[in-house]
Design a protein around this motif. Structure first.
Motif, short mmCIF file in Angstrom:
data_model
loop_
_atom_site.label_atom_id
_atom_site.label_comp_id
_atom_site.label_asym_id
_atom_site.label_seq_id
_atom_site.Cartn_x
_atom_site.Cartn_y
_atom_site.Cartn_z
N PHE A 81 -44.98 -9.51 8.97
CA PHE A 81 -44.19 -9.80 10.16
C PHE A 81 -44.94 -10.76 11.08
CE2 PHE A 81 -42.77 -8.82 14.51
CZ PHE A 81 -41.40 -8.92 14.37
N THR A 82 -44.28 -11.82 11.51
CA THR A 82 -44.95 -12.84 12.34
C THR A 82 -44.22 -13.10 13.66
OG1 THR A 82 -43.75 -14.62 11.21
CG2 THR A 82 -45.93 -14.02 10.35
N LYS A 83 -43.08 -12.47 13.88
CA LYS A 83 -42.34 -12.69 15.12
C LYS A 83 -42.86 -11.78 16.23
CE LYS A 83 -38.12 -14.32 12.84
NZ LYS A 83 -36.65 -14.16 12.69
N LYS A 84 -42.08 -11.63 17.27
CA LYS A 84 -42.47 -10.81 18.41
C LYS A 84 -41.71 -9.48 18.38
CE LYS A 84 -43.16 -12.95 22.32
NZ LYS A 84 -42.94 -13.63 23.65
N VAL A 85 -42.32 -8.45 18.93
CA VAL A 85 -41.70 -7.12 19.00
C VAL A 85 -41.23 -6.84 20.42
CG1 VAL A 85 -42.19 -4.64 18.93
CG2 VAL A 85 -43.01 -6.12 17.08
N TYR A 86 -39.97 -6.36 20.53
CA TYR A 86 -39.55 -5.79 21.80
C TYR A 86 -39.86 -4.31 21.71
CZ TYR A 86 -36.97 -4.01 25.75
OH TYR A 86 -36.65 -3.37 26.92
N LEU A 87 -40.74 -3.83 22.58
CA LEU A 87 -41.26 -2.47 22.48
C LEU A 87 -40.72 -1.58 23.58
CD1 LEU A 87 -43.16 -0.37 21.31
CD2 LEU A 87 -45.06 -1.46 22.56
N LEU A 88 -39.93 -0.62 23.16
CA LEU A 88 -39.49 0.44 24.05
C LEU A 88 -40.45 1.60 23.77
CD1 LEU A 88 -35.73 1.30 24.65
CD2 LEU A 88 -37.58 2.92 25.07
N GLY A 89 -41.61 1.53 24.40
CA GLY A 89 -42.67 2.47 24.07
C GLY A 89 -43.82 2.34 25.05
N SER A 90 -45.01 2.73 24.59
CA SER A 90 -46.16 2.80 25.49
C SER A 90 -47.28 1.89 25.04
CB SER A 90 -46.67 4.25 25.56
OG SER A 90 -47.12 4.65 24.28
N ASN A 91 -48.37 1.91 25.81
CA ASN A 91 -49.53 1.07 25.50
C ASN A 91 -50.18 1.40 24.18
OD1 ASN A 91 -49.80 -0.84 27.63
ND2 ASN A 91 -50.48 0.79 29.01
N GLY A 92 -50.03 2.64 23.71
CA GLY A 92 -50.62 3.02 22.44
C GLY A 92 -50.13 2.13 21.32
N PHE A 123 -27.14 -4.75 37.22
CA PHE A 123 -27.80 -4.72 35.91
C PHE A 123 -26.85 -5.12 34.77
CE2 PHE A 123 -26.01 -0.52 36.52
CZ PHE A 123 -25.46 -0.18 35.29
N LYS A 124 -25.55 -4.93 34.96
CA LYS A 124 -24.60 -5.27 33.89
C LYS A 124 -24.42 -6.77 33.72
CE LYS A 124 -21.83 -1.03 34.11
NZ LYS A 124 -20.46 -0.47 34.32
N SER A 125 -24.96 -7.53 34.66
CA SER A 125 -24.80 -8.99 34.58
C SER A 125 -25.93 -9.66 33.81
CB SER A 125 -24.74 -9.57 36.00
OG SER A 125 -25.98 -9.35 36.67
N MET A 126 -26.67 -8.89 33.04
CA MET A 126 -27.75 -9.46 32.23
C MET A 126 -27.21 -10.58 31.35
SD MET A 126 -30.20 -7.53 29.43
CE MET A 126 -30.87 -6.41 30.66
N GLN A 127 -27.95 -11.68 31.26
CA GLN A 127 -27.51 -12.86 30.52
C GLN A 127 -28.32 -13.03 29.23
OE1 GLN A 127 -24.87 -14.79 31.55
NE2 GLN A 127 -24.68 -13.16 33.11
N PRO A 128 -27.72 -13.64 28.20
CA PRO A 128 -28.44 -13.91 26.95
C PRO A 128 -29.74 -14.67 27.18
CG PRO A 128 -26.11 -14.31 26.65
CD PRO A 128 -26.30 -14.05 28.11
N SER A 129 -29.79 -15.46 28.22
CA SER A 129 -30.99 -16.24 28.50
C SER A 129 -32.19 -15.36 28.86
CB SER A 129 -30.72 -17.24 29.63
OG SER A 129 -30.33 -16.56 30.81
N GLU A 130 -31.90 -14.09 29.21
CA GLU A 130 -32.98 -13.16 29.54
C GLU A 130 -33.64 -12.56 28.31
OE1 GLU A 130 -32.16 -10.42 32.84
OE2 GLU A 130 -30.26 -11.48 33.14
N LEU A 131 -33.05 -12.81 27.14
CA LEU A 131 -33.61 -12.30 25.90
C LEU A 131 -34.57 -13.31 25.30
CD1 LEU A 131 -30.37 -10.81 24.27
CD2 LEU A 131 -32.09 -9.61 25.66
N ASP A 132 -35.63 -12.83 24.68
CA ASP A 132 -36.64 -13.70 24.07
C ASP A 132 -36.21 -14.05 22.64
OD1 ASP A 132 -38.89 -14.84 22.89
OD2 ASP A 132 -40.28 -13.58 24.03
N PRO A 133 -35.97 -15.32 22.34
CA PRO A 133 -35.50 -15.71 21.01
C PRO A 133 -36.54 -15.47 19.91
CG PRO A 133 -36.06 -17.65 22.31
CD PRO A 133 -36.10 -16.48 23.24
N GLU A 134 -37.79 -15.21 20.27
CA GLU A 134 -38.83 -14.97 19.27
C GLU A 134 -38.89 -13.52 18.79
OE1 GLU A 134 -42.65 -17.19 19.56
OE2 GLU A 134 -42.09 -17.32 21.68
N VAL A 135 -38.14 -12.65 19.44
CA VAL A 135 -38.15 -11.24 19.04
C VAL A 135 -37.49 -11.06 17.69
CG1 VAL A 135 -37.19 -8.96 19.56
CG2 VAL A 135 -38.32 -10.29 21.37
#
Length: 340
Positions: A142-153, A177-189
């Motif tokens: 795996f070489t992309k980025k991780v979106y982590l819903l978790g902790s520092n561990g 909060f419902k107005s979140m836009q696609p631009s707020e997502l990281d394309p590398e994830v």
């Protein structure tokens, strides 16, 4: 408690099913015998055994795998006698692994905690779900980025193998909060990882589900434990709560790496363990004991964590697999059985 436990733990069944996914395969319960006495039950109170029988049990395994929370300690307090029992196993020449679904620490932190509580432990003996996540992703290249819903561990274990991530810490809920836009997502994830996250929030669920809308995005979970072992009446929801929430809003199923699932089993098998000579100790039947059953290990259930006497009685009445081989109120009680 000893008398009540003795009454609960007598089961006369000779066979119980071993579960592999949805397929149920019969397996013969292992017997412990001394002087012709056979214990043929799937759940045997080791406190009812003679000293010779306890010694035979101790001689029957070379490797000890143990859960941590609820077996060795609760929060930052060691369970009475647990350290002495684990250190006794080591004195006997047993190989030790600490196998935990807790993803909040890196291996060196777990080893430090164990040492501070009186256990002998090294980072190499710790198998945590945070480490398994990093091990898995590195293993598949795996070489992309991780979106982590978790902790520092998890974050630190990913960093150690060169995998980028973001998402640790608070993600504050905004009035709109419902107005979140696609631009707020990281394309590398390229992967969403869900572990225990004390800062869980609606925006985090939105981001996780939005990334997972792409079929190419991996969905990985550390574990699905329902709750943490906790003294008193307060219930602390476990990682399974968060995993189920993300599975619901993403309409996808996570690849779960922790106990009792196949990846941790494969990792343990790669350590060269002899299943028939390995003991798994735990406080949960649906994770620790299930892992032991799937792997062909001997199993010891302790009731110092999640499982209590009432639940054990139901287990005995319903004969619901997976069933442990032997049971003790707490791990430290083992030493009282071998004392002269």
């Amino acid at each position: 408690m000893h008398k009540l436990l003795s009454q609960i733990l007598k089961i006369n069944s000779l066979h119980c099913p071993k579960v592999y996914g949805k397929v149920i395969v019969p397996y013969k319960i292992r017997d412990f015998s001394t002087s012709g006495t056979m214990f043929k039950s799937a759940v045997f109170n080791l406190q009812e055994a003679s000293k010779d029988q306890v010694q035979e049990f101790l001689d029957s395994f070379d490797t000890v795998l143990t859960d941590c929370d609820g077996v060795l300690w609760i929060d930052n307090n060691a369970i009475a006698g647990a350290a002495d029992a684990m250190n006794y196993f080591r004195k006997l020449g047993k190989k030790i692994f600490y196998v935990t679904n807790n993803s909040t620490k890196i291996r060196s932190e777990f080893a430090l905690k164990a040492t501070q509580l009186g256990f002998i432990a090294s980072p190499e003996e710790i198998l945590s779900t945070a480490y398994l996540v990093a091990h898995y992703l590195k293993g598949i290249g795996f070489t992309k980025k991780v979106y982590l819903l978790g902790s520092n561990g998890i974050g630190e274990e990913l960093k150690a193998v060169g995998i980028r991530h973001y998402g640790v810490g608070p993600d504050h809920v905004k009035p709109d909060f419902k107005s979140m836009q696609p631009s707020e997502l990281d394309p590398e994830v390229g992967a969403v990882v869900v572990g225990f996250d004390e800062h869980v929030s609606y925006p985090k669920f939105m981001k996780a589900a939005s990334y997972l809308a792409s079929e190419e995005c991996l969905f990985i979970a550390t574990n699905t434990d329902e709750r943490f072992p906790k003294a008193g009446s307060i219930v602390v929801p476990g990682t399974g709560t968060l995993v189920r929430a993300v599975e619901t809003c993403s309409e996808r199923k996570a690849l779960v790496l922790g106990k009792p699932h196949s990846y941790v089993r494969k990792y343990l098998e790669s350590c060269g363990l002899n299943p028939a000579r390995t003991l798994m100790i735990g406080d949960r039947c649906n994770t620790d004991i299930e892992l032991g059953v799937r792997c062909g290990f001997q199993t010891l259930l302790v009731m110092s964590g999640v499982t209590n006497i009432k639940e054990l009685e139901k287990l005995r009445t319903d004969k619901t697999p997976p069933l442990p081989d032997v049971v003790l109120p707490k791990l430290g009680d083992l030493l009282t059985l071998i004392q002269p």
